[in-house]
Design a protein around this motif. Structure first.
Motif, PDB file in Angstrom:
ATOM      1  N   ALA A   1      45.542  51.719  20.510  1.00  0.00           N
ATOM      2  CA  ALA A   1      44.260  51.360  19.910  1.00  0.00           C
ATOM      3  C   ALA A   1      44.054  49.851  19.911  1.00  0.00           C
ATOM      4  O   ALA A   1      42.925  49.373  19.889  1.00  0.00           O
ATOM      5  N   ASP A   2      45.167  49.097  19.926  1.00  0.00           N
ATOM      6  CA  ASP A   2      45.098  47.636  19.863  1.00  0.00           C
ATOM      7  C   ASP A   2      45.311  46.982  21.219  1.00  0.00           C
ATOM      8  O   ASP A   2      44.750  45.921  21.494  1.00  0.00           O
ATOM      9  N   TYR A   3      46.161  47.591  22.037  1.00  0.00           N
ATOM     10  CA  TYR A   3      46.455  47.047  23.359  1.00  0.00           C
ATOM     11  C   TYR A   3      45.642  47.849  24.366  1.00  0.00           C
ATOM     12  O   TYR A   3      45.916  49.012  24.637  1.00  0.00           O
ATOM     13  N   LEU A   4      44.612  47.231  24.915  1.00  0.00           N
ATOM     14  CA  LEU A   4      43.602  47.951  25.676  1.00  0.00           C
ATOM     15  C   LEU A   4      44.017  48.118  27.135  1.00  0.00           C
ATOM     16  O   LEU A   4      44.166  47.143  27.866  1.00  0.00           O
ATOM     17  N   ILE A   5      44.225  49.354  27.533  1.00  0.00           N
ATOM     18  CA  ILE A   5      44.533  49.694  28.921  1.00  0.00           C
ATOM     19  C   ILE A   5      43.339  50.436  29.498  1.00  0.00           C
ATOM     20  O   ILE A   5      42.856  51.398  28.909  1.00  0.00           O
ATOM     21  N   PRO A   6      42.825  50.013  30.643  1.00  0.00           N
ATOM     22  CA  PRO A   6      41.634  50.673  31.177  1.00  0.00           C
ATOM     23  C   PRO A   6      41.929  52.081  31.662  1.00  0.00           C
ATOM     24  O   PRO A   6      43.020  52.383  32.162  1.00  0.00           O
ATOM     25  N   SER A   7      40.966  52.943  31.493  1.00  0.00           N
ATOM     26  CA  SER A   7      41.029  54.283  32.067  1.00  0.00           C
ATOM     27  C   SER A   7      40.300  54.258  33.404  1.00  0.00           C
ATOM     28  O   SER A   7      39.714  53.238  33.801  1.00  0.00           O
ATOM     29  N   ALA A   8      40.319  55.372  34.090  1.00  0.00           N
ATOM     30  CA  ALA A   8      39.605  55.455  35.370  1.00  0.00           C
ATOM     31  C   ALA A   8      38.123  55.157  35.191  1.00  0.00           C
ATOM     32  O   ALA A   8      37.484  54.556  36.066  1.00  0.00           O
ATOM     33  N   ALA A   9      37.579  55.533  34.029  1.00  0.00           N
ATOM     34  CA  ALA A   9      36.153  55.303  33.778  1.00  0.00           C
ATOM     35  C   ALA A   9      35.828  53.820  33.624  1.00  0.00           C
ATOM     36  O   ALA A   9      34.668  53.416  33.782  1.00  0.00           O
ATOM     37  N   ASP A  10      36.827  53.002  33.317  1.00  0.00           N
ATOM     38  CA  ASP A  10      36.595  51.571  33.126  1.00  0.00           C
ATOM     39  C   ASP A  10      36.716  50.777  34.423  1.00  0.00           C
ATOM     40  O   ASP A  10      36.452  49.572  34.438  1.00  0.00           O
ATOM     41  N   LEU A  11      37.137  51.435  35.497  1.00  0.00           N
ATOM     42  CA  LEU A  11      37.392  50.733  36.751  1.00  0.00           C
ATOM     43  C   LEU A  11      36.354  51.106  37.794  1.00  0.00           C
ATOM     44  O   LEU A  11      35.800  52.206  37.778  1.00  0.00           O
ATOM     45  N   PRO A  12      36.091  50.206  38.728  1.00  0.00           N
ATOM     46  CA  PRO A  12      35.090  50.494  39.753  1.00  0.00           C
ATOM     47  C   PRO A  12      35.676  51.353  40.860  1.00  0.00           C
ATOM     48  O   PRO A  12      36.891  51.576  40.947  1.00  0.00           O
ATOM     49  N   ASP A  13      34.812  51.834  41.737  1.00  0.00           N
ATOM     50  CA  ASP A  13      35.287  52.393  42.995  1.00  0.00           C
ATOM     51  C   ASP A  13      35.793  51.246  43.859  1.00  0.00           C
ATOM     52  O   ASP A  13      35.205  50.162  43.881  1.00  0.00           O
ATOM     53  N   PHE A  14      36.881  51.482  44.569  1.00  0.00           N
ATOM     54  CA  PHE A  14      37.436  50.460  45.440  1.00  0.00           C
ATOM     55  C   PHE A  14      37.130  50.804  46.895  1.00  0.00           C
ATOM     56  O   PHE A  14      37.260  51.959  47.309  1.00  0.00           O
ATOM     57  N   THR A  15      36.767  49.805  47.660  1.00  0.00           N
ATOM     58  CA  THR A  15      36.687  49.949  49.106  1.00  0.00           C
ATOM     59  C   THR A  15      37.911  49.262  49.686  1.00  0.00           C
ATOM     60  O   THR A  15      38.079  48.049  49.530  1.00  0.00           O
ATOM     61  N   THR A  16      38.772  50.031  50.303  1.00  0.00           N
ATOM     62  CA  THR A  16      40.018  49.468  50.821  1.00  0.00           C
ATOM     63  C   THR A  16      40.113  49.699  52.324  1.00  0.00           C
ATOM     64  O   THR A  16      39.599  50.683  52.860  1.00  0.00           O
ATOM     65  N   ASP A  17      40.757  48.760  52.974  1.00  0.00           N
ATOM     66  CA  ASP A  17      40.986  48.867  54.412  1.00  0.00           C
ATOM     67  C   ASP A  17      42.199  48.009  54.738  1.00  0.00           C
ATOM     68  O   ASP A  17      42.745  47.332  53.863  1.00  0.00           O
ATOM     69  N   ARG A  18      42.590  48.018  55.999  1.00  0.00           N
ATOM     70  CA  ARG A  18      43.776  47.275  56.401  1.00  0.00           C
ATOM     71  C   ARG A  18      43.562  46.585  57.732  1.00  0.00           C
ATOM     72  O   ARG A  18      42.791  47.048  58.578  1.00  0.00           O
ATOM     73  N   THR A  19      44.233  45.473  57.917  1.00  0.00           N
ATOM     74  CA  THR A  19      44.543  44.965  59.242  1.00  0.00           C
ATOM     75  C   THR A  19      46.042  45.133  59.405  1.00  0.00           C
ATOM     76  O   THR A  19      46.755  45.383  58.433  1.00  0.00           O
ATOM     77  N   GLU A  20      46.540  44.999  60.622  1.00  0.00           N
ATOM     78  CA  GLU A  20      47.960  45.271  60.838  1.00  0.00           C
ATOM     79  C   GLU A  20      48.580  44.184  61.706  1.00  0.00           C
ATOM     80  O   GLU A  20      48.333  44.109  62.907  1.00  0.00           O
ATOM     81  N   THR A  21      49.355  43.335  61.056  1.00  0.00           N
ATOM     82  CA  THR A  21      50.144  42.320  61.746  1.00  0.00           C
ATOM     83  C   THR A  21      51.603  42.616  61.471  1.00  0.00           C
ATOM     84  O   THR A  21      52.103  42.312  60.383  1.00  0.00           O
ATOM     85  N   PRO A  22      52.310  43.243  62.385  1.00  0.00           N
ATOM     86  CA  PRO A  22      53.680  43.671  62.089  1.00  0.00           C
ATOM     87  C   PRO A  22      54.592  42.505  61.731  1.00  0.00           C
ATOM     88  O   PRO A  22      54.467  41.400  62.267  1.00  0.00           O
ATOM     89  N   ALA A  23      55.514  42.772  60.795  1.00  0.00           N
ATOM     90  CA  ALA A  23      56.574  41.810  60.508  1.00  0.00           C
ATOM     91  C   ALA A  23      57.443  41.676  61.749  1.00  0.00           C
ATOM     92  O   ALA A  23      57.650  42.644  62.493  1.00  0.00           O
ATOM     93  N   THR A  24      57.972  40.486  61.987  1.00  0.00           N
ATOM     94  CA  THR A  24      58.824  40.259  63.154  1.00  0.00           C
ATOM     95  C   THR A  24      60.300  40.300  62.791  1.00  0.00           C
ATOM     96  O   THR A  24      61.156  40.107  63.656  1.00  0.00           O
ATOM     97  N   THR A  25      60.604  40.571  61.519  1.00  0.00           N
ATOM     98  CA  THR A  25      61.982  40.460  61.047  1.00  0.00           C
ATOM     99  C   THR A  25      62.646  41.806  60.800  1.00  0.00           C
ATOM    100  O   THR A  25      63.743  41.855  60.266  1.00  0.00           O
ATOM    101  N   ASN A  26      61.978  42.903  61.156  1.00  0.00           N
ATOM    102  CA  ASN A  26      62.614  44.215  61.039  1.00  0.00           C
ATOM    103  C   ASN A  26      62.061  45.139  62.119  1.00  0.00           C
ATOM    104  O   ASN A  26      60.945  44.938  62.602  1.00  0.00           O
ATOM    105  N   PRO A  27      62.824  46.137  62.522  1.00  0.00           N
ATOM    106  CA  PRO A  27      62.429  46.958  63.669  1.00  0.00           C
ATOM    107  C   PRO A  27      61.201  47.832  63.448  1.00  0.00           C
ATOM    108  O   PRO A  27      60.576  48.258  64.423  1.00  0.00           O
ATOM    109  N   LEU A  28      60.840  48.102  62.210  1.00  0.00           N
ATOM    110  CA  LEU A  28      59.631  48.884  61.957  1.00  0.00           C
ATOM    111  C   LEU A  28      58.386  48.012  61.848  1.00  0.00           C
ATOM    112  O   LEU A  28      57.265  48.528  61.903  1.00  0.00           O
ATOM    113  N   GLY A  29      58.563  46.721  61.649  1.00  0.00           N
ATOM    114  CA  GLY A  29      57.408  45.831  61.471  1.00  0.00           C
ATOM    115  C   GLY A  29      56.739  45.985  60.125  1.00  0.00           C
ATOM    116  O   GLY A  29      55.584  45.594  59.953  1.00  0.00           O
TER     117      GLY A  29
END
Length: 781
Positions: free
Chosen positions: A700-728
């Protein structure tokens, strides 16, 4: 089907979501007792008397122990990161003996036949305290003549750590543009879905301890170190764990005490925290004061950055407390080039709950500082915030790049991530709307916030950690067991608490060995099953533990190749391995599957000389560098200038986490991270009064947002593989948290800039926004 890159649903979710699994608090053992703790109501006091006689008369009570009762055997809780040679490191008993130094510190415990009897008897333990002066304010704590948290140390300063590269004085001196700011990273309380819990049972000549922990291997070692019980007599199990976010990257007093009580009583004991108890006693996060100076040219290029940091340690140093702000030391420069950099951090003791790792651990604080400063620089020069960043960031053709903070970024493409984010966000269209609202003096203003970030994660390599005086390495271990039927068991030292390891590790194994995904089982979290490991934190599981698994799988293939060559009467170098089948190059239609080779190895009827009848293999991986995910986050926020209310209208996150094993898991990690980062910007804050009382002890005192308090997110990725491991691959678990907080606050400040507002303290509640506006009353909109 190629498993790596496939959007598989997590196989562990059915049991986790329905609760049909084994949480620590589910455990019921014969003869088990329950523990409850008497905790200090004072932030600082001397314990003058503890009388447990009345509690011992309560029904169901088995025993009561005080700190004095256990003083000879409880030792002190460990700090594994001694950041300077002269660091002040006070003794930290699991249960206070003579003095308490924060509200909630345990002073006695009741052991009873059920949890309710234990809780009811707490009120019958009579404790007398002599209150002592309380230290709450970090800046006042380091003033001359300040009251002391630890009288024997003679100071409230734990350490001062300095890093410098380049001539910062020259960079600042006569700089055409100086941006000087003071930002506060408010204290946060980690709130995992599952509260902490621990069960400990004597078993033969040793003990088994179950804990809702992120670090079963580290916990086992530290329990042996603290209690003197030989490590090989201890088994630690982390069953399914309901989240951690760093709060369970810890060796807690309750874990040590459970072990000691089980040894004393010769029977199992259990403790599970309540939510309000957890808010008081789980280690907290953030709590820094940042004094920043950014020097720049008139064209917006950065000359240098000076950081002077105060970091609240709380009352004691816990497992990695002093090192957390120093992780940020290498990230205040962000993705930007500059000629000089100075970082100074002073760790300060206060009469508050100790701080330690919380999602991002030092890097969100650093990213917040530099990204806020970049927006301030843009405003000072009347430039677009994106343009200022473009003039300063490391260009993609410049990688690998050694930064002013001494790290080598192996790969990245900030231009591509930003361009994609701008398109998804419709940046120019929103800027036009913003200008229109400003012209109309709309009471609801539109702000646009930018955060272009990177982070170092995959906490390793060991040599680097050693150079920073960290008390352990950064390697990880994996073992692959190929059963006679060709089914596969994977044993990993990474300990999952919601990340989806069982799915991702099975995908990697299936891909590498060419076996069906369904034929792979992943085992973790039990030091008797997985005896080697460095556990899970710092977005290191895939970039370190996943690569150990890749190497173990490759060793399996190498062992199988020799057996297959013998079976096919061919030379090893003539064999190809594709889709789980060994075949002779140029001879179609003839081959041996890995399952057939496994059966042949098990039977051992026809093996080459000197070949053991097993395909099993293990591997330990210690990376040569950190991994450096990055991204661009954009936030559009509407701010009501009459009420201070903030509404996030749209949020775009484009992250580059290298190669992706499972996009659904990545998406989930980003969404969860965004929720926590936005929560810091708008909602969460641990508040203490002047007497050191935590006033935010409940939901009641420490406010944690619920799903209703958060916006819709638009997410996407670019892909630049890491060069320091075999999976990138690169880490993803903390990216959303690191990037989102400055994006949101930058949007709020951007909306209010015409009113003269250049900062709103976090969390940016309606009241704080309103007060920031009214403090500028009289200035033209």
């Amino acid at each position: 089907m190629t498993e790596i890159g496939a959007a598989r649903r997590r196989v562990e979710d059915s049991r986790l979501i329905t609760g049909r699994t084994q949480w620590t608090d589910n455990l019921q053992l014969p003869g088990m007792c329950h523990v409850a703790f008497v905790r200090s109501p004072y932030a600082h006091a001397r314990i003058t008397r503890v009388d447990a006689s009345a509690a011992l008369e309560r029904p169901g009570v088995v025993a009561v122990f005080t700190g004095a009762d256990l003083a000879e055997e409880q030792g002190g809780l460990p700090c594994a990161w001694v950041v300077t040679e002269d660091m002040k490191h006070p003794d930290h008993p699991p249960m206070a003996v003579d003095e308490v130094r924060y509200v909630g510190e345990p002073v006695a415990c009741v052991v009873a036949r059920d949890r309710y009897a234990a809780a009811d008897a707490l009120e019958a333990v009579d404790v007398d305290y002599e209150p002592l002066p309380v230290v709450v304010d970090m800046e006042k704590a380091i003033e001359d003549g300040a009251d002391l948290v630890h009288q024997d140390l003679g100071t409230n300063r734990s350490y001062t750590w300095v890093f410098e590269n380049g001539d910062i004085d020259a960079a600042v001196r006569d700089a055409p543009v100086l941006i000087e700011r003071r930002y506060v990273q408010q204290r946060l309380i980690p709130t995992a879905m599952e509260p902490r819990a621990v069960v400990c049972a004597p078993e033969g000549d040793g003990f088994t301890l179950w804990s809702a922990t992120q670090i079963p291997h580290i916990l086992r070692l530290m329990l042996a170190t603290v209690t003197g019980i030989p490590e090989h007599r201890l088994r630690v199990i982390a069953p399914d764990v309901g989240g951690g976010f760093g709060s369970k990257l810890q060796v807690y007093g309750e874990e040590v005490l459970a072990l000691l009580l089980a040894r004393r009583l010769g029977r199992p004991v259990k403790w599970t925290e309540s939510r309000s108890e957890g808010n008081l006693t789980v280690h907290h996060g953030r709590d820094q004061i940042q004094r920043l100076t950014l020097a720049a040219e008139r064209d917006g290029t950065i000359r240098g950055l000076k950081v002077d940091l105060l970091a609240d340690m709380g009352a004691y140093l816990m497992l990695v407390t002093p090192g957390i702000p120093l992780l940020g030391a290498f990230m205040f420069n962000g993705i930007y080039k500059m000629g000089a950099y100075s970082f100074t951090c002073t760790g300060v003791f206060t009469n508050k709950t100790p701080t330690d790792a919380y999602r991002g651990a030092g890097r969100p604080e650093a990213t917040y500082a530099i990204e806020r400063l970049m927006d301030e620089l843009a405003a000072e020069l009347d430039l677009d915030p994106i343009e200022v960043r473009r003039r300063n960031w490391i260009r993609h053709e410049e990688f690998p790049y050694e930064t002013i903070a001494g790290l080598t970024y192996d790969s990245g493409n900030y231009e591509a991530a930003t361009e994609k984010a701008l398109q998804l966000f419709e940046y120019d269209k929103l800027r036009a709307e913003q200008a229109d609202r400003r012209d109309r003096r709309d009471p609801v203003q539109l702000g646009i916030g930018v955060s272009t970030f990177t982070e170092m994660c995959g906490l390793a390599p060991s040599r680097v950690l050693g150079s920073l005086s960290y008390g352990a390495g950064g390697w990880e271990h994996a073992a692959v067991r190929v059963l006679p039927s060709g089914k596969v068991e994977v044993v990993t030292g990474a300990s999952a608490h919601g990340q989806g390891h069982e799915t991702a590790w099975a995908q990697i194994t299936a891909d590498r060995l060419g076996v069906p995904f369904e034929d792979v089982r992943v085992l973790h979290g039990d030091t008797s099953v997985s005896p080697k490991g460095m556990d899970t934190y710092g977005s290191r599981s895939l970039a370190v533990g996943g690569i150990a698994l890749v190497n173990a799988c490759d060793r399996v293939v190498d062992k199988a190749r020799r057996v297959a060559a013998h079976l096919l009467e061919a030379a090893e170098e003539d064999l190809e391995f594709t889709g789980g089948v060994f075949s002779v190059r140029g001879v179609p239609g003839e081959g041996r599957t890995l399952q057939e080779v496994a059966t042949a190895a098990f039977a051992a009827h026809d093996l080459p000389d000197g070949v053991e009848p097993s395909l099993d293999a293990d591997a330990t991986f210690d990376p040569e560098n950190f991994s450096f995910p990055h991204g661009t986050h954009l936030c559009a926020a509407e701010v009501d200038t009459e009420t201070g209310f903030v509404r996030i209208r749209s949020y775009v996150a484009v992250d580059d986490v290298g190669s992706v094993v499972n996009p659904l898991i990545v998406e989930g990690q980003v969404h969860g991270g965004l929720a926590q980062g936005i929560a810091q910007a708008l909602y969460e804050e641990a508040v203490y009064d002047e007497d050191g009382n935590l006033t935010t002890t409940t939901m009641a005192d420490y406010l944690i947002p619920s799903a209703a308090d958060l916006p819709d997110f638009t997410t996407d990725r670019t892909e630049t593989p890491a060069t320091t491991n075999p999976l990138g691959v690169k880490g993803v678990g903390e990216a959303g948290t690191i990037a989102s907080t400055p994006a949101v606050v930058n949007a709020i400040v951007d909306a209010l800039r015409p009113y003269g507002v250049r900062d709103v303290p976090m969390p940016c509640t309606p009241e704080r926004v309103w007060r920031a506006l009214n403090a500028q009353e009289g200035q033209s909109a």
